[in-house]
Design an enzyme around this catalytic site. Structure first.
Site, PDB file in Angstrom:
ATOM      1  N   ASP A 110       0.185  -0.345  13.933  1.00 53.00           N
ATOM      2  CA  ASP A 110       0.554   0.868  14.669  1.00 53.00           C
ATOM      3  C   ASP A 110       0.871   0.599  16.138  1.00 53.00           C
ATOM      4  O   ASP A 110       1.598   1.365  16.763  1.00 53.00           O
ATOM      5  CB  ASP A 110      -0.584   1.893  14.555  1.00 53.00           C
ATOM      6  CG  ASP A 110      -1.923   1.277  14.903  1.00 53.00           C
ATOM      7  OD1 ASP A 110      -2.267   1.227  16.094  1.00 53.00           O
ATOM      8  OD2 ASP A 110      -2.640   0.818  13.976  1.00 53.00           O
TER       9      ASP A 110
ATOM     10  N   GLN B  45      -9.307   2.435  19.338  1.00 59.84           N
ATOM     11  CA  GLN B  45      -8.440   1.385  19.936  1.00 59.84           C
ATOM     12  C   GLN B  45      -8.993   0.888  21.252  1.00 59.84           C
ATOM     13  O   GLN B  45      -8.910  -0.298  21.551  1.00 59.84           O
ATOM     14  CB  GLN B  45      -7.015   1.882  20.199  1.00 59.84           C
ATOM     15  CG  GLN B  45      -6.505   2.908  19.251  1.00 59.84           C
ATOM     16  CD  GLN B  45      -5.767   2.335  18.056  1.00 59.84           C
ATOM     17  OE1 GLN B  45      -5.819   1.127  17.817  1.00 59.84           O
ATOM     18  NE2 GLN B  45      -5.129   3.184  17.323  1.00 59.84           N
TER      19      GLN B  45
ATOM     20  N   TYR C 167     -13.149   8.812  10.774  1.00 64.85           N
ATOM     21  CA  TYR C 167     -13.527   7.697   9.903  1.00 64.85           C
ATOM     22  C   TYR C 167     -14.735   8.114   9.062  1.00 64.85           C
ATOM     23  O   TYR C 167     -15.530   8.969   9.485  1.00 64.85           O
ATOM     24  CB  TYR C 167     -13.851   6.435  10.730  1.00 64.85           C
ATOM     25  CG  TYR C 167     -12.623   5.709  11.268  1.00 64.85           C
ATOM     26  CD1 TYR C 167     -11.342   6.003  10.802  1.00 64.85           C
ATOM     27  CD2 TYR C 167     -12.744   4.725  12.234  1.00 64.85           C
ATOM     28  CE1 TYR C 167     -10.225   5.338  11.289  1.00 64.85           C
ATOM     29  CE2 TYR C 167     -11.632   4.047  12.725  1.00 64.85           C
ATOM     30  CZ  TYR C 167     -10.375   4.362  12.241  1.00 64.85           C
ATOM     31  OH  TYR C 167      -9.275   3.695  12.712  1.00 64.85           O
TER      32      TYR C 167
ATOM     33  N   GLU D 136       0.663  -8.617  11.473  1.00 57.38           N
ATOM     34  CA  GLU D 136       0.490  -7.447  10.593  1.00 57.38           C
ATOM     35  C   GLU D 136       1.209  -7.743   9.275  1.00 57.38           C
ATOM     36  O   GLU D 136       2.330  -8.241   9.286  1.00 57.38           O
ATOM     37  CB  GLU D 136       1.085  -6.205  11.294  1.00 57.38           C
ATOM     38  CG  GLU D 136       1.437  -5.033  10.398  1.00 57.38           C
ATOM     39  CD  GLU D 136       0.249  -4.386   9.698  1.00 57.38           C
ATOM     40  OE1 GLU D 136      -0.720  -4.004  10.355  1.00 57.38           O
ATOM     41  OE2 GLU D 136       0.317  -4.260   8.440  1.00 57.38           O
TER      42      GLU D 136
ATOM     43  N   ASP E 125       0.644 -12.331   6.184  1.00 56.55           N
ATOM     44  CA  ASP E 125      -0.786 -12.242   5.897  1.00 56.55           C
ATOM     45  C   ASP E 125      -1.568 -13.015   6.968  1.00 56.55           C
ATOM     46  O   ASP E 125      -1.291 -14.190   7.216  1.00 56.55           O
ATOM     47  CB  ASP E 125      -1.050 -12.841   4.508  1.00 56.55           C
ATOM     48  CG  ASP E 125      -2.470 -12.566   4.036  1.00 56.55           C
ATOM     49  OD1 ASP E 125      -3.347 -12.304   4.891  1.00 56.55           O
ATOM     50  OD2 ASP E 125      -2.705 -12.606   2.813  1.00 56.55           O
ATOM     51  N   ALA E 126      -2.536 -12.356   7.566  1.00 51.53           N
ATOM     52  CA  ALA E 126      -3.296 -12.980   8.647  1.00 51.53           C
ATOM     53  C   ALA E 126      -4.071 -14.205   8.175  1.00 51.53           C
ATOM     54  O   ALA E 126      -4.369 -15.096   8.972  1.00 51.53           O
ATOM     55  CB  ALA E 126      -4.242 -11.955   9.259  1.00 51.53           C
TER      56      ALA E 126
ATOM     57  N   GLN F  16       0.814  -1.220   0.000  1.00 48.06           N
ATOM     58  CA  GLN F  16       0.000   0.000   0.000  1.00 48.06           C
ATOM     59  C   GLN F  16       0.843   1.265   0.000  1.00 48.06           C
ATOM     60  O   GLN F  16       2.033   1.227   0.283  1.00 48.06           O
ATOM     61  CB  GLN F  16      -0.933  -0.013   1.222  1.00 48.06           C
ATOM     62  CG  GLN F  16      -0.216  -0.288   2.539  1.00 48.06           C
ATOM     63  CD  GLN F  16      -1.087  -1.014   3.548  1.00 48.06           C
ATOM     64  OE1 GLN F  16      -2.307  -1.075   3.402  1.00 48.06           O
ATOM     65  NE2 GLN F  16      -0.491  -1.557   4.596  1.00 48.06           N
TER      66      GLN F  16
ATOM     67  N   ASP G 136      -8.174  -5.824  13.646  1.00 52.95           N
ATOM     68  CA  ASP G 136      -7.992  -4.383  13.484  1.00 52.95           C
ATOM     69  C   ASP G 136      -7.344  -4.187  12.122  1.00 52.95           C
ATOM     70  O   ASP G 136      -6.176  -3.844  12.008  1.00 52.95           O
ATOM     71  CB  ASP G 136      -7.062  -3.890  14.604  1.00 52.95           C
ATOM     72  CG  ASP G 136      -6.695  -2.431  14.450  1.00 52.95           C
ATOM     73  OD1 ASP G 136      -7.423  -1.700  13.769  1.00 52.95           O
ATOM     74  OD2 ASP G 136      -5.654  -2.021  15.006  1.00 52.95           O
TER      75      ASP G 136
HETATM   76  N1  AAT Z   1      -5.350   0.768  14.456  1.00 49.15           N
HETATM   77  C1  AAT Z   1      -5.374   1.404  13.194  1.00 49.15           C
HETATM   78  C2  AAT Z   1      -6.364   0.984  12.344  1.00 49.15           C
HETATM   79  C3  AAT Z   1      -6.317   0.278  11.217  1.00 49.15           C
HETATM   80  S1  AAT Z   1      -4.825  -0.253  10.595  1.00 49.15           S
HETATM   81  C4  AAT Z   1      -5.115  -1.694   9.679  1.00 49.15           C
HETATM   82  C5  AAT Z   1      -3.838  -2.525   9.465  1.00 49.15           C
HETATM   83  O1  AAT Z   1      -4.222  -3.792   8.921  1.00 49.15           O
HETATM   84  C6  AAT Z   1      -2.816  -1.927   8.496  1.00 49.15           C
HETATM   85  O2  AAT Z   1      -1.604  -1.736   9.170  1.00 49.15           O
HETATM   86  C7  AAT Z   1      -2.701  -2.985   7.385  1.00 49.15           C
HETATM   87  O3  AAT Z   1      -1.384  -3.112   6.871  1.00 49.15           O
HETATM   88  C8  AAT Z   1      -3.149  -4.256   8.103  1.00 49.15           C
HETATM   89  N2  AAT Z   1      -3.636  -5.337   7.234  1.00 49.15           N
HETATM   90  C9  AAT Z   1      -4.409  -5.245   6.135  1.00 49.15           C
HETATM   91  N3  AAT Z   1      -4.627  -6.454   5.578  1.00 49.15           N
HETATM   92  C10 AAT Z   1      -3.979  -7.372   6.351  1.00 49.15           C
HETATM   93  C11 AAT Z   1      -3.824  -8.790   6.286  1.00 49.15           C
HETATM   94  N4  AAT Z   1      -4.376  -9.508   5.299  1.00 49.15           N
HETATM   95  N5  AAT Z   1      -3.095  -9.399   7.257  1.00 49.15           N
HETATM   96  C12 AAT Z   1      -2.526  -8.671   8.266  1.00 49.15           C
HETATM   97  N6  AAT Z   1      -2.642  -7.326   8.359  1.00 49.15           N
HETATM   98  C13 AAT Z   1      -3.350  -6.662   7.422  1.00 49.15           C
HETATM   99  C14 AAT Z   1      -7.646   0.053  10.603  1.00 49.15           C
HETATM  100  C15 AAT Z   1      -8.352   1.329  10.295  1.00 49.15           C
HETATM  101  C16 AAT Z   1      -9.741   1.153   9.762  1.00 49.15           C
HETATM  102  C17 AAT Z   1     -10.186   2.259   8.841  1.00 49.15           C
HETATM  103  C18 AAT Z   1     -11.670   2.354   8.763  1.00 49.15           C
HETATM  104  N7  AAT Z   1     -12.130   3.086   7.611  1.00 49.15           N
END
Ligand code: AAT
Length: 292
Positions: free
Chosen positions: A89, A65, A228, A109, A140-141, A34, A159
């Site tokens: 984060d 959070q 948001y 993450e 990847d989760a 990204q 999250d």
């Molecule tokens: N706490 C801050 C809020 C977030 S951050 C979302 C995180 O999810 C990002 O760092 C992104 O890199 C991670 N992410 C995305 N896809 C995956 C995946 N497949 N596996 C692991 N991590 C992932 C969310 C904000 C929400 C916004 C609402 N509009």
């Protein structure tokens, strides 16, 4: 370089945009997953933006959070093993660390660059990584959960970003099935669930999947996060069968956890009353009433 048209064309919220005044661009870069932007705003502190979407700001991150963490962790008696999906984060880690009963905090993450950038520009969030119970997994989760042992976690917190880009698979049924498998009986999931104003159908689809997958309880909660889209964000709370879970009335209230709200580390948003309020059903969006 983004044109005005692009701002109003995000398919997740077509025809609308929210603006914040930029004082200074602090970081701009691109990871394999990204585009990452950090800027200092004039009224919300530092802001993290991924692929043009605000992920958090210093001013209102507490609402998101604290809710995404304490709604699930306060609903079970003594959470021990917790998994965070996304959340690079570190803010959710910081909130989990308030719970003395927790023994391990896994985080998966996908993007190492998000972690590095947040360590530099969001010290109040990345402080979460300093807790010795945290184990970081970069990947990847979807894969992480597929390979995770059955019945390992008391709570899983998803999250992750909006379901366009790397988080697409995270709103689909196979992903929820791997979550259910990774949870202990009576374990709970809290999953980010978008805005009821903008994503009514997406929420209904996610609720339907979760009601098939989690036999304990499934509830929708929402709260106010001004930066948001539409100013609100929702959460899906799901419990695996095995122990009755009442999300509305915390069995493990934050007010009774020793040290959870130490001087200098007070919560800024969540308490047991806010928890109860967040589940109130609205006539126009009766998500809770689909199944009692
Ligand atoms: N706490 C801050 C809020 C977030 S951050 C979302 C995180 O999810 C990002 O760092 C992104 O890199 C991670 N992410 C995305 N896809 C995956 C995946 N497949 N596996 C692991 N991590 C992932 C969310 C904000 C929400 C916004 C609402 N509009």
């Amino acid at each position: 370089k983004t044109s005005k048209m692009q701002y109003y064309n995000n398919p997740m919220w077509p025809g609308e945009a929210h603006s914040l005044k930029v004082e200074k661009i602090l970081y701009q870069g691109k990871s394999p997953y990204q585009e990452i932007l950090v800027f200092e705003s004039s009224t919300y502190g530092n802001v993290l933006v991924l692929d043009g979407i605000v992920q958090l700001t210093d001013k209102d991150e507490c609402a998101y959070q604290e809710m995404v963490t304490h709604l699930p962790l306060c609903s079970i008696p003594s959470p021990k093993n917790v998994l965070v999906v996304g959340g690079g984060d570190g803010g959710v880690l910081r909130e989990i660390a308030r719970h003395d009963s927790v023994e391990t905090i896994d985080i998966c993450e996908i993007d190492q660059l998000v972690i590095d950038v947040c360590k530099e520009f969001f010290p109040n969030l990345s402080i979460g990584y300093k807790d010795p119970r945290v184990r970081l997994h970069v990947g990847d989760a979807v894969d992480f959960l597929r390979n995770s042992p059955e019945g390992k976690y008391d709570a899983i917190i998803v999250d992750s970003s909006d379901p366009i880009g790397p988080a697409q698979a995270l709103v689909e049924k196979p992903f929820f099935q791997t979550i259910a498998r990774a949870l202990k009986s009576g374990g709970v999931l809290c999953n980010l669930a978008e805005s009821m104003w903008l994503h009514t159908h997406l929420i209904q689809d996610m609720l339907a999947i979760c009601r098939q997958t989690f036999k304990g309880a499934v509830h929708y909660a929402w709260t106010s996060v001004p930066t948001y889209p539409s100013g609100v964000i929702g959460f899906l709370l799901c419990a695996k069968e095995g122990r009755p879970v009442n999300f509305l009335t915390p069995v493990n209230p934050i007010e009774k956890i020793q040290g959870a709200t130490k001087a200098g580390k007070e919560l800024r948003f969540y308490n047991s009353e806010v928890c109860a309020m967040s589940f109130v059903a609205l006539a126009a969006f009766p998500f809770q009433r689909l199944r009692p």
